[in-house]
Write an enzyme that holds these catalytic residues in place. Sequence first.
Site, mmCIF file in Angstrom:
data_model
loop_
_atom_site.group_PDB
_atom_site.id
_atom_site.type_symbol
_atom_site.label_atom_id
_atom_site.label_comp_id
_atom_site.label_asym_id
_atom_site.label_seq_id
_atom_site.Cartn_x
_atom_site.Cartn_y
_atom_site.Cartn_z
ATOM 1 N N HIS A 70 0.846 -1.200 0.000
ATOM 2 C CA HIS A 70 0.000 0.000 0.000
ATOM 3 C C HIS A 70 0.878 1.245 0.000
ATOM 4 O O HIS A 70 1.277 1.751 1.047
ATOM 5 C CB HIS A 70 -0.901 -0.006 1.246
ATOM 6 C CG HIS A 70 -1.990 1.028 1.202
ATOM 7 N ND1 HIS A 70 -3.240 0.807 1.724
ATOM 8 C CD2 HIS A 70 -2.034 2.288 0.707
ATOM 9 C CE1 HIS A 70 -3.993 1.884 1.554
ATOM 10 N NE2 HIS A 70 -3.266 2.792 0.940
ATOM 11 N N HIS A 72 1.760 5.131 -2.345
ATOM 12 C CA HIS A 72 1.294 6.117 -3.325
ATOM 13 C C HIS A 72 2.537 6.712 -3.992
ATOM 14 O O HIS A 72 3.319 7.404 -3.340
ATOM 15 C CB HIS A 72 0.478 7.214 -2.638
ATOM 16 C CG HIS A 72 -0.702 6.688 -1.876
ATOM 17 N ND1 HIS A 72 -1.970 6.613 -2.421
ATOM 18 C CD2 HIS A 72 -0.810 6.191 -0.623
ATOM 19 C CE1 HIS A 72 -2.801 6.108 -1.529
ATOM 20 N NE2 HIS A 72 -2.118 5.836 -0.418
ATOM 21 N N ASP A 315 1.415 2.643 3.829
ATOM 22 C CA ASP A 315 0.507 3.693 3.346
ATOM 23 C C ASP A 315 1.299 4.970 3.064
ATOM 24 O O ASP A 315 0.878 6.081 3.413
ATOM 25 C CB ASP A 315 -0.616 3.962 4.346
ATOM 26 C CG ASP A 315 -1.784 4.738 3.713
ATOM 27 O OD1 ASP A 315 -1.724 4.999 2.493
ATOM 28 O OD2 ASP A 315 -2.715 5.094 4.446
ATOM 29 N N HIS A 319 3.673 14.220 0.307
ATOM 30 C CA HIS A 319 3.076 15.504 -0.042
ATOM 31 C C HIS A 319 4.155 16.576 -0.045
ATOM 32 O O HIS A 319 5.101 16.527 0.746
ATOM 33 C CB HIS A 319 1.986 15.903 0.960
ATOM 34 C CG HIS A 319 0.718 15.127 0.816
ATOM 35 N ND1 HIS A 319 -0.154 15.304 -0.233
ATOM 36 C CD2 HIS A 319 0.187 14.150 1.595
ATOM 37 C CE1 HIS A 319 -1.184 14.480 -0.085
ATOM 38 N NE2 HIS A 319 -0.997 13.768 1.009
#
Length: 434
Positions: A70, A72, A315, A319
């Site tokens: 998991h 990004h 996860d 950013h």
Amino acid sequence: MRLLLRGARVVDPSQPIDEKIDILVENGKIVRVAKNIYKSRTQTEADAPSTLKTLDLRGKIIVPGLIDMHTHLREPGFEYRETIQTGCEAATAGGFTALACMPNTNPVNDNHSVTGSIIRKARECNLCHVYPIAAISRKSEGAALAEFWDLKDAGAVAFSDDGKPVMNAALMRRALEYAASLDMPVISHCEDLHLSAGGVMNEGFVATELGLLGIPGVAEEVMAARDILIAEFTGTAIHIAHVSTAGTVRLIREAKAREIRVTAETAPHYFTLTDEAVREFDVNAKVNPPLRGIEDVAAIREGLRDGTIDVIASDHAPHAMTDKDVEFDDAAFGMVGLETSLGLSLKLVADGILTLDQLIMKMSTAPARILKIPGGTLKTGAVADMTVIDPDAEWTVDRSCFRSKSCNTPFHGWDMKGKAVMTIVGGEIKYQEP
């Protein structure tokens, strides 16, 4: 070139093995796992091929390459936060030989072209394996299913609308049935958007004191219950992502007792931090689902201990400063995790919650099994994906040294013990601690 790894403690829950033993690698595959390779009476190291490279790993631990199911990677569309290149660099530095990336890119990974592009760019990076997770619905809008067969053909390994929960129960039912026919898992982001609307942290005493709108635990639990019941009704499998509440742990435990095909994951911040981490309005502690109360942390740790929770995933949600350096209400959800995940998870071993064998099961063998991808084992003939851990390495988290393009972590300055010092992918050393 052959590679001989000698003198380390080898921990492989897939066999199981936990002993000092040698590993011989040739052409990217594990060809022999035995004691004293090239040191027997009939075959000494002097007899070994000149192409043999021997690594003395005494005091280290070799485990199957870690797999993060998991993450990004943000590419395409959000390259100012992370790229496939920087994400893979962070992964190998954290000990991961493979990762699965969520589809919330721009455009959304809901078609053959985007999936294929991610795979091609990952191969060009040539650092670790990257397995795309495709969207359940077109544009992750929850209205119509994406073309599952086409996405599988392109190389997707699972389906999820992560970050945008599937609110339509009928659509989720069709997704489970369609994915089951393709022998692929569906990963559910459990969140009732009506219950969580406007919330920015866990609903509770801290949120009340800070004057912030909370997200109640039931927002996660009601959707977890729904998806478990749909999986039971259809006879299909469901994987629950980033479990954060005691109630969700209880629901999964009860479902497994009823032999429903449910698996689950949590992330290190959910068994390490509580919502007290938000007290100073630290935007790096703003995640979704949010950090919960101390009772939830205890339940997560117990769920890991008793096997209710199958997987630990980071996860990893990078950013840029422009996403985070704003008022708390407006800050983006998420924290980076690839480079801190192992260090934080090893604390579970130090605390007696898990054995090292159980930890590696949750960070390597189980993710490979759930996603049905290679890896998670050091058996003869397997791809030589390995992580070398120094269990005595003491280090301090320094976000300025991250390989990730972003540095949004609440763990800056934390002292850790235990670190990945070498990452081997396909028999090649992709990362080595300086």
